[in-house]
Design an enzyme around this catalytic site. Structure first.
Site, mmCIF file in Angstrom:
data_model
loop_
_atom_site.group_PDB
_atom_site.id
_atom_site.type_symbol
_atom_site.label_atom_id
_atom_site.label_comp_id
_atom_site.label_asym_id
_atom_site.label_seq_id
_atom_site.Cartn_x
_atom_site.Cartn_y
_atom_site.Cartn_z
ATOM 1 N N GLU A 19 13.963 -68.757 -16.736
ATOM 2 C CA GLU A 19 13.437 -68.637 -18.100
ATOM 3 C C GLU A 19 12.018 -69.202 -18.185
ATOM 4 O O GLU A 19 11.569 -69.917 -17.284
ATOM 5 C CB GLU A 19 14.355 -69.376 -19.064
ATOM 6 C CG GLU A 19 14.583 -70.822 -18.669
ATOM 7 C CD GLU A 19 14.856 -71.732 -19.846
ATOM 8 O OE1 GLU A 19 13.945 -71.885 -20.682
ATOM 9 O OE2 GLU A 19 15.949 -72.305 -19.912
ATOM 10 N N LYS A 60 8.662 -69.268 -29.163
ATOM 11 C CA LYS A 60 9.941 -69.352 -28.461
ATOM 12 C C LYS A 60 10.750 -68.134 -28.915
ATOM 13 O O LYS A 60 11.015 -67.980 -30.117
ATOM 14 C CB LYS A 60 10.620 -70.653 -28.876
ATOM 15 C CG LYS A 60 11.720 -71.115 -27.971
ATOM 16 C CD LYS A 60 12.101 -72.537 -28.343
ATOM 17 C CE LYS A 60 13.478 -72.869 -27.808
ATOM 18 N NZ LYS A 60 13.928 -74.173 -28.271
ATOM 19 N N LYS A 80 23.665 -80.031 -23.338
ATOM 20 C CA LYS A 80 23.239 -81.392 -23.670
ATOM 21 C C LYS A 80 24.189 -81.996 -24.700
ATOM 22 O O LYS A 80 24.648 -81.304 -25.596
ATOM 23 C CB LYS A 80 21.826 -81.359 -24.238
ATOM 24 C CG LYS A 80 20.812 -80.785 -23.266
ATOM 25 C CD LYS A 80 19.430 -80.706 -23.889
ATOM 26 C CE LYS A 80 18.461 -80.013 -22.944
ATOM 27 N NZ LYS A 80 18.533 -78.562 -23.021
#
Length: 307
Positions: free
Chosen positions: A27, A89, A162
């Protein structure tokens, strides 16, 4: 192979795909938004080198000037790293507008999977995936990554999710959508900075060959959807569970006080955790990405050997 009108496949990547050689997608959000320049460019080039050393061709994925790119040149990686957070993004909802406007976009897990699939790339290495945010039962804040895993047949090798997220709900969501969660050499879901989360994965696998075979069968059965491989951060770089969880709890409390929500949440929390851990979280982040790149390359190689 879907030769999409908006897609440019790097010649080296295109040749590898045509010849049935292993390719690993990467990515670009990690370059633009994941770390500062020049560390971001250095890390991205190191990840590509690790993939080559382990017998596969790297394909860093991005949107440049409205073109979907499968495989960046070192110059394009440098451009991305320097432009950094000025680059949008790009999640699934952004692709059409960015292409229509001829803009740049940094691909998330979602858009990297989409473009990899268009190009005919089956294996993708990243840091961690998005998931269900804490408090999602009221905010409905669920990462588009999970939805993409449910639909797009790409194997994602990551270090888990996370623990800024609700890991239990993330696993529930994946189960509902039929996405197998594999622990690489572990029975427990790794939590990105740490090797443990207290939650079990669906299956444990201990070799790249096992991963490749399971994914090959999933594709042969035309089940659709991806497969999530969770590969724990190397022991030497894992952070203390209490230290990281205390930092995360503090970061979440601050984000709520400041009224931060939506796509601003994750960048805020990660920056805060980095600050609270004195930068240790960034070092851990880089090492786990290297580790995932290696496993992804070996798995891509094993997958090609089966075809």
């Amino acid at each position: 192979m879907n030769m999409n009108h908006y897609l440019d496949v790097n010649p080296e990547v295109a040749a590898a795909i045509a010849e049935g050689k292993p390719v690993v997608a990467l990515e670009s959000t990690i370059i633009s938004h994941g770390m500062p320049y020049p560390q971001n460019v250095e890390t991205a080039l190191n990840v590509e080198r690790i993939i080559r050393e382990n017998g596969a061709v790297p394909a860093t994925i991005a949107i440049i000037g409205g073109r979907l790119k499968a495989g960046l040149t070192p110059e394009e990686i440098e451009y991305f790293g320097k432009k950094g957070q000025a680059i949008t993004k790009a999640s699934r909802r952004d692709l059409a507008v960015l292409c229509a406007r001829g803009m740049d976009g940094a691909t998330t897990v979602t858009t990297t999977m989409m473009i990899a699939h268009m190009a005919g790339i089956r294996i993708f290495a990243t840091g961690g995936i998005g998931g269900v945010h804490r408090g999602a039962e009221t905010t409905m804040d669920v990462s588009a990554d999970l939805e993409e895993l449910a639909h797009t047949p790409v194997m994602v090798v990551c270090a888990g999710a996370k623990s800024i997220l609700d890991l239990g709900l993330t696993l529930e969501y994946l189960e509902t959508h039929g996405v197998p969660v594999i622990g690489y050499g572990t029975d427990e879901l790794p939590a990105f900075y740490t090797r443990k989360s207290g939650f079990n994965v669906d299956y444990r696998m201990d070799t790249p060959e096992e991963l490749a075979k399971a994914f090959k069968v999933q594709n042969d059965l035309s089940l659709g959807g991806g497969m999530l491989v969770t590969n724990p951060i190397p022991e030497a770089y894992a952070m203390d569970v209490e230290v990281i969880n205390t930092a995360i709890d503090e970061a979440i409390a601050q984000s709520r006080t400041l009224g931060i929500h939506g796509k601003a949440t994750t960048p805020f929390l990660l920056a805060k955790v980095k600050e609270l851990t004195g930068g240790d979280s960034l070092d851990s982040n880089i090492q786990l990405v290297y580790n995932n790149a290696k496993i992804a390359a070996l798995t891509a190689k094993a997958y090609c050997a089966l075809s």
